[in-house]
Design a protein around this motif. Structure first.
Motif: not given
Length: 167
Positions: A62-83
């Motif tokens: 999770p922490s690596q995903v967050a760091e890398r996604i922030r670098a690739l997609l500057p802008g708002p990202i929501v995380h949701d745990r769905r069924v």
């Protein structure tokens, strides 16, 4: 009120204006921490399953995903745990010049769809939270950057599937 709280309030107000009754968003944030916000007026959202995102960023930590996604997609990202599992939503402009070709693996959601949008201070689990909070009023991900991330993830998953089938 400090500058950060003022900025967060401005961003929250911008998010609530997507709803025809902004006060309902404030009430849902206050009682549940997440509000259902209709898409399509100011922004849309690309729904990306965790498999696509994790393959694109080459990690499921999770922490690596967050760091890398922030670098690739500057802008708002929501995380949701769905069924059906973990899902990421990239907020993008409602109208873009980009023709979205990834609907089979990462659909672009717009008018008629409601997205669970977390309160601006929800930045970690449990529940729905911001991986990347909007940085300012009107902040959105670039559609091409989202498409590129989805394509990288799709290609990596296809290669993994091919390697497994060869075993």
């Amino acid at each position: 009120m400090d500058t950060q709280r003022t900025t967060e309030r401005t961003i929250a107000e911008w998010l609530t204006r997507e709803h025809p009754m902004p006060e309902q968003v404030w009430t849902e944030w206050a009682t549940m921490g997440v509000a259902l916000v209709p898409l399509g007026r100011r922004f849309a959202a690309v729904r990306m399953h965790a498999d696509i995102v994790h393959a694109a960023v080459d990690s499921d930590d999770p922490s690596q995903v967050a760091e890398r996604i922030r670098a690739l997609l500057p802008g708002p990202i929501v995380h949701d745990r769905r069924v059906s599992g973990v899902t990421y939503y990239a907020l993008i402009p409602r109208h873009s010049d980009l023709v979205w070709v990834h609907d089979e693996v990462a659909p672009c959601l717009g008018p008629g769809v409601y997205l669970g949008v977390p309160r601006i201070d929800r930045r970690e689990p449990p529940g729905t939270y911001w991986v990347t909070v909007p940085r300012h009023n009107g902040d959105l991900c670039a559609p091409q950057a989202v498409a590129d991330l989805v394509e990288v993830g799709r290609q990596r998953l296809a290669r993994l599937a091919e390697l497994r089938s060869d075993e």
